[in-house]
Design a protein around this motif. Sequence first.
Motif, PDB file in Angstrom:
ATOM      1  N   ARG A 149      28.480  44.047  66.775  1.00 26.14           N
ATOM      2  CA  ARG A 149      28.520  44.263  68.223  1.00 26.14           C
ATOM      3  C   ARG A 149      27.131  44.144  68.845  1.00 26.14           C
ATOM      4  O   ARG A 149      26.967  43.586  69.941  1.00 26.14           O
ATOM      5  CB  ARG A 149      29.152  45.621  68.512  1.00 26.14           C
ATOM      6  CG  ARG A 149      30.656  45.640  68.207  1.00 26.14           C
ATOM      7  CD  ARG A 149      31.288  46.984  68.497  1.00 26.14           C
ATOM      8  NE  ARG A 149      32.747  46.887  68.391  1.00 26.14           N
ATOM      9  CZ  ARG A 149      33.523  47.757  67.750  1.00 26.14           C
ATOM     10  NH1 ARG A 149      32.966  48.806  67.151  1.00 26.14           N
ATOM     11  NH2 ARG A 149      34.830  47.595  67.707  1.00 26.14           N
ATOM     12  N   ALA A 150      26.122  44.649  68.156  1.00 28.27           N
ATOM     13  CA  ALA A 150      24.762  44.548  68.681  1.00 28.27           C
ATOM     14  C   ALA A 150      24.307  43.090  68.740  1.00 28.27           C
ATOM     15  O   ALA A 150      23.684  42.664  69.722  1.00 28.27           O
ATOM     16  CB  ALA A 150      23.803  45.361  67.809  1.00 28.27           C
ATOM     17  N   ASN A 151      24.632  42.312  67.713  1.00 27.28           N
ATOM     18  CA  ASN A 151      24.257  40.901  67.719  1.00 27.28           C
ATOM     19  C   ASN A 151      25.020  40.124  68.777  1.00 27.28           C
ATOM     20  O   ASN A 151      24.461  39.244  69.435  1.00 27.28           O
ATOM     21  CB  ASN A 151      24.499  40.292  66.332  1.00 27.28           C
ATOM     22  CG  ASN A 151      23.475  40.753  65.321  1.00 27.28           C
ATOM     23  OD1 ASN A 151      22.307  40.921  65.634  1.00 27.28           O
ATOM     24  ND2 ASN A 151      23.909  40.974  64.092  1.00 27.28           N
ATOM     25  N   ASN A 152      26.268  40.470  68.962  1.00 27.61           N
ATOM     26  CA  ASN A 152      27.067  39.817  70.003  1.00 27.61           C
ATOM     27  C   ASN A 152      26.457  40.084  71.377  1.00 27.61           C
ATOM     28  O   ASN A 152      26.300  39.170  72.192  1.00 27.61           O
ATOM     29  CB  ASN A 152      28.505  40.324  69.940  1.00 27.61           C
ATOM     30  CG  ASN A 152      29.447  39.560  70.861  1.00 27.61           C
ATOM     31  OD1 ASN A 152      29.227  38.387  71.155  1.00 27.61           O
ATOM     32  ND2 ASN A 152      30.494  40.222  71.304  1.00 27.61           N
ATOM     33  N   ALA A 153      26.072  41.332  71.613  1.00 28.94           N
ATOM     34  CA  ALA A 153      25.480  41.684  72.907  1.00 28.94           C
ATOM     35  C   ALA A 153      24.135  40.998  73.100  1.00 28.94           C
ATOM     36  O   ALA A 153      23.822  40.488  74.182  1.00 28.94           O
ATOM     37  CB  ALA A 153      25.325  43.200  73.006  1.00 28.94           C
ATOM     38  N   ALA A 154      23.323  40.952  72.034  1.00 27.06           N
ATOM     39  CA  ALA A 154      21.991  40.356  72.143  1.00 27.06           C
ATOM     40  C   ALA A 154      22.058  38.853  72.355  1.00 27.06           C
ATOM     41  O   ALA A 154      21.233  38.278  73.065  1.00 27.06           O
ATOM     42  CB  ALA A 154      21.178  40.678  70.893  1.00 27.06           C
ATOM     43  N   CYS A 155      23.042  38.216  71.725  1.00 29.93           N
ATOM     44  CA  CYS A 155      23.162  36.757  71.847  1.00 29.93           C
ATOM     45  C   CYS A 155      23.887  36.341  73.122  1.00 29.93           C
ATOM     46  O   CYS A 155      23.849  35.175  73.508  1.00 29.93           O
ATOM     47  CB  CYS A 155      23.896  36.191  70.631  1.00 29.93           C
ATOM     48  SG  CYS A 155      22.972  36.313  69.083  1.00 29.93           S
ATOM     49  N   GLY A 156      24.587  37.286  73.742  1.00 33.53           N
ATOM     50  CA  GLY A 156      25.288  36.972  74.978  1.00 33.53           C
ATOM     51  C   GLY A 156      26.467  36.045  74.776  1.00 33.53           C
ATOM     52  O   GLY A 156      26.830  35.285  75.677  1.00 33.53           O
ATOM     53  N   ARG A 157      27.087  36.088  73.598  1.00 33.94           N
ATOM     54  CA  ARG A 157      28.235  35.219  73.325  1.00 33.94           C
ATOM     55  C   ARG A 157      29.527  35.995  73.520  1.00 33.94           C
ATOM     56  O   ARG A 157      29.615  37.168  73.149  1.00 33.94           O
ATOM     57  CB  ARG A 157      28.182  34.681  71.897  1.00 33.94           C
ATOM     58  CG  ARG A 157      26.848  34.041  71.541  1.00 33.94           C
ATOM     59  CD  ARG A 157      26.518  32.872  72.457  1.00 33.94           C
ATOM     60  NE  ARG A 157      25.172  32.364  72.199  1.00 33.94           N
ATOM     61  CZ  ARG A 157      24.540  31.523  72.985  1.00 33.94           C
ATOM     62  NH1 ARG A 157      25.119  31.085  74.088  1.00 33.94           N
ATOM     63  NH2 ARG A 157      23.330  31.121  72.690  1.00 33.94           N
ATOM     64  N   PRO A 158      30.548  35.357  74.074  1.00 29.95           N
ATOM     65  CA  PRO A 158      31.801  36.072  74.352  1.00 29.95           C
ATOM     66  C   PRO A 158      32.721  36.160  73.138  1.00 29.95           C
ATOM     67  O   PRO A 158      33.849  35.658  73.150  1.00 29.95           O
ATOM     68  CB  PRO A 158      32.423  35.206  75.459  1.00 29.95           C
ATOM     69  CG  PRO A 158      31.950  33.817  75.144  1.00 29.95           C
ATOM     70  CD  PRO A 158      30.555  33.976  74.577  1.00 29.95           C
ATOM     71  N   LEU A 159      32.238  36.774  72.051  1.00 30.64           N
ATOM     72  CA  LEU A 159      33.104  36.968  70.893  1.00 30.64           C
ATOM     73  C   LEU A 159      34.147  38.034  71.192  1.00 30.64           C
ATOM     74  O   LEU A 159      33.869  39.016  71.884  1.00 30.64           O
ATOM     75  CB  LEU A 159      32.292  37.425  69.680  1.00 30.64           C
ATOM     76  CG  LEU A 159      31.207  36.522  69.108  1.00 30.64           C
ATOM     77  CD1 LEU A 159      30.612  37.179  67.867  1.00 30.64           C
ATOM     78  CD2 LEU A 159      31.749  35.150  68.785  1.00 30.64           C
ATOM     79  N   CYS A 160      35.318  37.856  70.624  1.00 31.09           N
ATOM     80  CA  CYS A 160      36.311  38.927  70.584  1.00 31.09           C
ATOM     81  C   CYS A 160      36.133  39.629  69.244  1.00 31.09           C
ATOM     82  O   CYS A 160      36.364  39.033  68.194  1.00 31.09           O
ATOM     83  CB  CYS A 160      37.721  38.352  70.707  1.00 31.09           C
ATOM     84  SG  CYS A 160      39.027  39.581  70.491  1.00 31.09           S
TER      85      CYS A 160
END
Length: 278
Positions: A149-160
């Motif tokens: 979740r932290a990497n998703n937020a930092a990268c700004g990618r819309p992962l589910c």
Amino acid sequence: MVTPLAAVRDRLEAAGIPDAAFEAAQLYMLATGRDARLSGGAPLTAFEQKKLDALCEKRCARFPLQYLCGEWDFLDLTLKVGPGVLIPRADTETVAEAAIEAAREAGPGAAVADLCSGTGAIALGVATHVPGARVTAVELSPDALAYLRANNAACGRPLCVVQADVLRWQEECAPGSFDVIVSNPPYLTAEEMQHLQPEVAQEPAMALEAGDDGLVFYRALAQHYRDALRPGGALVLEIGWQQRQAVMELLAGNGWADIECRRDYGGNDRCIIAHRPK
């Protein structure tokens, strides 16, 4: 006179750390915030020396360098890592590249599932390099999920991001849900788990071990995830360097088509690609 950088290198070498010069430079950067190539011979403040000594002591005890750094590069991403999550490795970039290729071939809006996602390395690699792809990252471990979740937020990618056990998650997937399913699952045997390098032994066992034969997850993926792909959809798997034949036989025996194996940049069998028949 021995420089601070050389002193760290010598300590790492004495502890049996491979590539001690590279790792000494990394620890120097962590302790001082300066590039060792430019200032490795300069004297340190008392605070910097104390911090460098502490980092060196941990590394000599074989605490993973990546965990000390708190982040590590994968493809063109810098991902947060730490205790509780599998460390992204260069070998896995071959798998991510195959998943990116398959997602591009699927066309605009490709639906991709990354099973056993860990830090999200593969999922974020696909999301970054295939704009418009709809990527789902599935991970069971609460510790790993925090990094995902932290990497998703930092990268700004819309992962589910989904917390689920991939050995059962197929029950929640409607037929034809995905164009690509990719996974770097646990694949070490129980015997291999008894002989890990000291650093690897500090990574989470649930991200490494897959039963007596190392095939628990491949067996489940081969048996239960074919229908979750659309006809012609691709399954992309990381494998251990000795598992090519066993995994390809599992896939062929469960009706997968167009099965191939690719090698990583070290020349080892690393990536199996198979397709749901059209």
